[in-house]
Design a protein around this motif. Sequence first.
Motif, mmCIF file in Angstrom:
data_model
loop_
_atom_site.group_PDB
_atom_site.id
_atom_site.type_symbol
_atom_site.label_atom_id
_atom_site.label_comp_id
_atom_site.label_asym_id
_atom_site.label_seq_id
_atom_site.Cartn_x
_atom_site.Cartn_y
_atom_site.Cartn_z
ATOM 1 N N UNK A 19 0.832 -1.208 0.000
ATOM 2 C CA UNK A 19 0.000 0.000 0.000
ATOM 3 C C UNK A 19 0.864 1.254 0.000
ATOM 4 N N UNK A 20 1.955 1.250 0.774
ATOM 5 C CA UNK A 20 2.845 2.409 0.841
ATOM 6 C C UNK A 20 3.427 2.718 -0.548
ATOM 7 N N UNK A 21 3.867 1.678 -1.250
ATOM 8 C CA UNK A 21 4.457 1.891 -2.562
ATOM 9 C C UNK A 21 3.427 2.327 -3.594
ATOM 10 N N UNK A 22 2.236 1.784 -3.510
ATOM 11 C CA UNK A 22 1.170 2.239 -4.407
ATOM 12 C C UNK A 22 0.844 3.710 -4.144
ATOM 13 N N UNK A 23 0.779 4.086 -2.879
ATOM 14 C CA UNK A 23 0.507 5.476 -2.516
ATOM 15 C C UNK A 23 1.603 6.395 -3.039
ATOM 16 N N UNK A 24 2.859 5.960 -2.937
ATOM 17 C CA UNK A 24 3.979 6.747 -3.464
ATOM 18 C C UNK A 24 3.867 6.885 -4.979
ATOM 19 N N UNK A 25 3.542 5.803 -5.654
ATOM 20 C CA UNK A 25 3.418 5.856 -7.115
ATOM 21 C C UNK A 25 2.342 6.846 -7.543
ATOM 22 N N UNK A 310 13.879 9.056 -0.188
ATOM 23 C CA UNK A 310 13.759 7.813 0.555
ATOM 24 C C UNK A 310 12.738 7.936 1.687
ATOM 25 N N UNK A 311 12.753 9.074 2.345
ATOM 26 C CA UNK A 311 11.821 9.285 3.461
ATOM 27 C C UNK A 311 10.390 9.308 2.957
ATOM 28 N N UNK A 312 10.176 9.929 1.812
ATOM 29 C CA UNK A 312 8.833 9.992 1.241
ATOM 30 C C UNK A 312 8.380 8.618 0.769
ATOM 31 N N UNK A 313 9.286 7.862 0.177
ATOM 32 C CA UNK A 313 8.897 6.579 -0.416
ATOM 33 C C UNK A 313 8.820 5.440 0.596
ATOM 34 N N UNK A 314 9.733 5.398 1.560
ATOM 35 C CA UNK A 314 9.846 4.223 2.402
ATOM 36 C C UNK A 314 9.446 4.434 3.865
ATOM 37 N N UNK A 315 9.109 5.659 4.243
ATOM 38 C CA UNK A 315 8.772 5.901 5.655
ATOM 39 C C UNK A 315 7.345 6.406 5.813
#
Length: 315
Positions: A19-25, A310-315
């Motif tokens: 979900x985090x990665x989809x939200x980032x995309x 990185x902070x935006x994508x993985x945290x």
Amino acid sequence: MSQASARYIKTEYRQEEDYRQEKFRVGSALDGNSYFLSDRENNLFKSIRRDAIEYFSDNNIAWWKYGKNSSEYPTDHMVSSQIQCLNFLYALRNDEAAVLQLAQLFDGDIDAVLQVQGDKQPGYLSFEFVQENKALLNEDNDGVQRGAFCTSVDVFLIAKRKGQKLLVPIEWKYTESYLEPTNKALEKGKGRTRQKRYNQLISDSKQLKTPPDFEQSLFYYEPYYELMRQTLLVEKIVEKELADDFLHILVAPTANDDFLKNSYACELQGLGETWKSQLENPEKFMRIDSNQILDLLGQMPDYSALYNYLKLRYC
């Protein structure tokens, strides 16, 4: 538990990261579906894309292959450990001062880092590192490629500590878990080959404790199987007097309980302590959280854009 196959289980942590990665995309206006990208290059931080892709091509390194993806190009899968590792560390590859700070995160007594030879254009970090696997580990070279079907190290650096040359192999994990792994010593067709290849090396090892029963030992279950082979590789390099010692690093997020606390046979002590119990010198192994590396990058002014990404994508 089946000896022949392992059932994939999507854990709660993995679902959260999907979900985090989809939200980032979506937030980054990147075309794709769920946590998959239409343009695979977008899986890499913009400033490293061209160089990282050329590095893999120049050194004949396989990209992690998922589904119908080709191993000749970055995966479109956003929840990839290989991609996360490159996004965190590839930008530092040629920066001696930054890699020294990284090494000192593992051991404060490290006072220098050296270029890792073997790559077409050597840097202070080498990715998917291999070295004479056939000679050192009895591995077959037929059909193998650096980063695929052989023992390789996600990230590798060489340091100096109190006048000694120190090998620092780094294994990088993201959302992995091994709740029902296959016993690789008994796997049909390949199990006997693996035992013939590694059992004697394990017995001869000064770091790995010889198990009473090779076929049922931790060494043939993931994630220990991977750690075992990496240990043997760096130990053999040291035996050839190409270095004096090694420090084996496992990078894995503390939040991934199903990897660190529930993976095969580590429910009582946790993965790190379970693995250390198999070692003669447990101080030569350590686990750190990827967020510790992120915090380090946040202290480096030259990497502020990377840190923010990185902070935006993985945290």
